[in-house]
Design a protein around this motif. Structure first.
Motif, PDB file in Angstrom:
ATOM      1  N   THR A   1       4.971  38.911  -8.740  1.00 28.00           N
ATOM      2  CA  THR A   1       4.299  40.173  -8.442  1.00 28.00           C
ATOM      3  C   THR A   1       5.281  41.149  -7.829  1.00 28.00           C
ATOM      4  N   THR A   2       4.796  42.355  -7.596  1.00 31.79           N
ATOM      5  CA  THR A   2       5.563  43.395  -6.916  1.00 31.79           C
ATOM      6  C   THR A   2       4.865  43.706  -5.601  1.00 31.79           C
TER       7      THR A   2
ATOM      8  N   GLY B   1      -2.890  53.659  -3.108  1.00 28.61           N
ATOM      9  CA  GLY B   1      -3.895  53.020  -3.950  1.00 28.61           C
ATOM     10  C   GLY B   1      -3.685  51.524  -3.998  1.00 28.61           C
ATOM     11  N   GLY B   2      -4.402  50.847  -4.886  1.00 30.47           N
ATOM     12  CA  GLY B   2      -4.195  49.424  -5.104  1.00 30.47           C
ATOM     13  C   GLY B   2      -4.932  48.542  -4.134  1.00 30.47           C
TER      14      GLY B   2
ATOM     15  N   ILE C   1       1.578  52.340 -11.552  1.00 30.02           N
ATOM     16  CA  ILE C   1       2.070  51.279 -10.664  1.00 30.02           C
ATOM     17  C   ILE C   1       1.296  49.980 -10.832  1.00 30.02           C
ATOM     18  N   GLU C   2      -0.010  50.052 -10.932  1.00 30.44           N
ATOM     19  CA  GLU C   2      -0.843  48.852 -10.979  1.00 30.44           C
ATOM     20  C   GLU C   2      -0.461  47.883 -12.098  1.00 30.44           C
ATOM     21  N   PRO C   3      -0.030  48.337 -13.291  1.00 29.25           N
ATOM     22  CA  PRO C   3       0.365  47.384 -14.339  1.00 29.25           C
ATOM     23  C   PRO C   3       1.480  46.427 -13.943  1.00 29.25           C
ATOM     24  N   HIS C   4       2.158  46.695 -12.830  1.00 27.01           N
ATOM     25  CA  HIS C   4       3.251  45.832 -12.376  1.00 27.01           C
ATOM     26  C   HIS C   4       2.765  44.726 -11.434  1.00 27.01           C
ATOM     27  N   GLN C   5       1.452  44.478 -11.374  1.00 32.86           N
ATOM     28  CA  GLN C   5       0.873  43.428 -10.518  1.00 32.86           C
ATOM     29  C   GLN C   5       1.291  43.626  -9.056  1.00 32.86           C
ATOM     30  N   VAL C   6       0.788  44.679  -8.459  1.00 29.84           N
ATOM     31  CA  VAL C   6       1.282  45.132  -7.159  1.00 29.84           C
ATOM     32  C   VAL C   6       0.329  44.759  -6.027  1.00 29.84           C
TER      33      VAL C   6
ATOM     34  N   LYS D   1      -4.881  57.293  -6.091  1.00 27.98           N
ATOM     35  CA  LYS D   1      -5.425  56.213  -6.915  1.00 27.98           C
ATOM     36  C   LYS D   1      -5.170  56.404  -8.412  1.00 27.98           C
ATOM     37  N   ALA D   2      -5.328  57.611  -8.894  1.00 27.82           N
ATOM     38  CA  ALA D   2      -5.177  57.852 -10.332  1.00 27.82           C
ATOM     39  C   ALA D   2      -3.766  57.515 -10.804  1.00 27.82           C
TER      40      ALA D   2
END
Length: 595
Positions: free
Chosen positions: A415-416, A428-429, A446-451, A439-440
């Protein structure tokens, strides 16, 4: 002259007036820890298995350990109750089942309590209490406030930790606060504990109050839970206890039993066997955490008593030999605390055996030095290099609860991790925040990087250092750690101290995540501090390069052509970006994120 009836009426009138003049008995709202809906006793290694609220060993131990051990396990040494309250007066009343004092140890240590507050900057605050040792023991703490007036964010009150008696059994206990005051009990901390198995010295003899036991002092210095399995006269490295200790997922196992082993006049071969088997049992259980073996700290009459001097020298020589044998056998992650490192002097003890308060502080200092070395948790000379908690905004979020949320997210999934202050927190996240302005852009870029978002509002470098020291990265396999921290230090530290703090923090991250790519972000600009941040970021970039970490400035897009912040990209305070500002930061960051 008054007749008899008139005299009686006059006396009755005075009595009524006297009664009316008496102050009313103060009322309190009482809370019983034993009846709370969730566990609140910290310092218990087996909280789900306790036979009664205030115990140190699980119910099943009664059938396996010696009677003396079981009875001593009813003593509340090392047990703590934490809560938050804004009450200016706190009262604790309770009963104990044993003698309140010993000939060589006062009632305040044997049966008394200790209350400490924790300020908004993580500083410890001792609370003076008026006490009464009657059938029901009472401690009253007046005119107290764990948080000062510099932060207007504390309607929920300050955090307190109540240390229970070192040498007695509590039969019942209640905590009282003023009517209408906030009172919120806190669950035990989730950080891995230091586990101490030892003698009366570890249990707390002869500290003047529970907070002055070396184990209590050490717990505050390291700001970590501590399991006190000190058993007066009975710290004998017995397999029944070692097997139970090996069940616990501890940060470090401390075995400090030599004073009792030498006191039993056991043959050297038997002491050797117990040392070796204790370490092997912990390792054979699959536990790989450090094991710290402690030499006999000595007696304060050694210089004049050759018999005691020889006892201590002989058993410490045996411990050194056993330690070296374990090393030769290939046992990893074992350490030795030597008598010379404890460094007691002739003023350190009450009776030549048990430490005074001064001796307790010497013990704690020696253990802190050794354990910081073992756990790779150095502490420096500046505030930025001294790890600590904070409680600067208790109304927006709970700092410790968020820390526990981060710990709960740990798994083996690559993960990141984003680490920072409110600028990261509000991006966000997960874990989610009450405020999420970016958040948007977070969800899209950023979220696609498993953060994991490990941003904490109001954090400074020293607060992030504490969190890294306290396991937030230990259970992860992180492909990347993104660090954005330091803006909250600008009003408190010169640039050099900020750089030194960042250096220590980056080194701590690299040690815990050696395979991870570390990306250090330059501070984003803020109103009226743009020139200073520009110069500081040049130093941060140089530091990142020297430590073989990546560097990026994602805040340049928040400046206008004049080099000052573009207010349309901020939330009105000149510090926190709005959605448009976070969009620019996310776009600037995207090329640096590891896929």
């Amino acid at each position: 002259m008054l007749n008899k009836l008139s005299l009686l009426l006059l006396i009755a009138s005075f009595e009524c007036l006297f009664c009316l003049a008496q102050p009313p008995v103060k009322q309190y709202t009482w809370w019983d820890p034993a009846k709370n809906e969730f566990p609140v006793i910290e310092g218990q290694a087996w909280p789900a298995e306790m036979k009664g609220t205030y115990k140190r060993l699980p119910a099943r131990a009664e059938k396996t350990v010696r009677r003396d051990i079981w009875e001593l396990a009813q003593n509340t040494a090392g047990l703590i109750i934490s809560f938050r309250s804004n009450s200016p007066e706190i009262v604790v009343r309770y009963k104990v089942s044993g003698s309140t004092a010993f000939p060589h140890m006062p009632a305040t240590g044997v049966s008394g309590l200790d209350l400490y507050g924790i300020g908004e900057n993580g500083n410890w605050l001792w609370c003076k209490g008026a006490y009464s040792f009657n059938d029901t023991i009472t401690y009253t703490f007046k005119n107290i406030e764990a948080n000062d007036s510099s932060y207007p964010f504390h309607k929920k009150g300050g955090e307190y930790r109540l240390y229970l008696p070192l040498y007695n059994n509590i039969t019942w206990l209640e905590i009282g606060v003023e009517p209408g005051a906030v009172f919120n009990p806190l669950p035990p901390r989730k950080d891995k504990p230091i586990l101490v198995y030892g003698t009366s010295i570890a249990q707390g003899g002869c500290a003047s109050r529970p907070g002055n036991a070396w184990t209590s002092i050490l717990g505050r210095k390291l700001e970590r839970p501590l399991i006190n399995l000190g058993f007066s006269g009975n710290g004998l490295l017995e397999k029944e206890l070692i097997n139970m200790i090996a069940e616990i997922d501890a940060k470090v196992y401390v075995l400090d039993c030599l004073p009792n082993l030498v006191g039993q006049d056991l043959p050297a071969a038997e002491i050797w066997r117990r040392i070796m088997e204790s370490v092997h049992s912990i390792r054979n259980s699959g536990k790989l955490a450090p094991v710290l073996l402690t030499e006999h700290g000595g007696y304060t009459d050694e210089l004049i008593n050759p018999q005691n001097r020889k006892k201590v020298a002989d058993i410490n020589k045996l411990m050194k030999a056993a330690f070296h044998q374990l090393e030769q056998e290939g046992v990893k992650n074992i350490f030795l605390l030597k008598k010379e490192e404890i460094n007691l002097d002739y003023n350190s003890m009450v009776d030549g055996v048990h430490p005074s308060d001064g001796g307790m502080f010497q013990y704690a200092a020696a253990y802190e030095r050794k354990l910081r070395e073992i756990m790779h948790e150095p502490i420096g000379n500046y505030t930025t290099t001294q790890p600590c908690t904070q409680n600067r905004d208790a109304n927006t979020y709970d700092w410790i609860s968020r820390h526990n949320e981060i710990l709960a997210l740990q798994d083996k999934t690559p993960t990141t991790v984003f680490i920072g202050n409110s600028i990261t927190h509000f991006w966000g996240g997960s874990p989610t925040a009450q405020i999420s302005r970016g958040k948007a852009s977070w969800d899209k870029i950023i979220e696609p990087h498993q953060v994991i978002n490990a941003g904490f509002g109001w954090d400074r470098i020293e607060n992030v250092l504490w969190r890294v020291y306290h396991d937030e990265l230990d259970g992860l396999v992180a492909k990347q750690v993104v660090l954005l921290i330091g803006t909250n230090n600008l009003d408190y530290n010169p640039d050099q101290e900020i750089i030194l703090g960042l250096k220590q923090l980056i080194e701590a991250i690299k040690f815990r995540q050696p395979a991870s790519k570390i990306l250090v972000l330059g501070l984003i600009p803020r109103e009226e501090k743009e020139p200073r941040i520009g110069q500081l970021n040049k130093r941060i970039e140089k530091l990142a390069n020297a430590l073989h970490a990546g560097y990026a400035e994602v805040g340049k897009g928040l400046l206008n052509t004049k080099g000052v912040i573009n207010s349309s990209l901020f939330d009105g305070d000149g510090v926190h970006p709005n959605a448009a500002g976070y969009q620019r930061m996310s776009e600037a960051l995207a090329p640096y994120l590891v896929k």
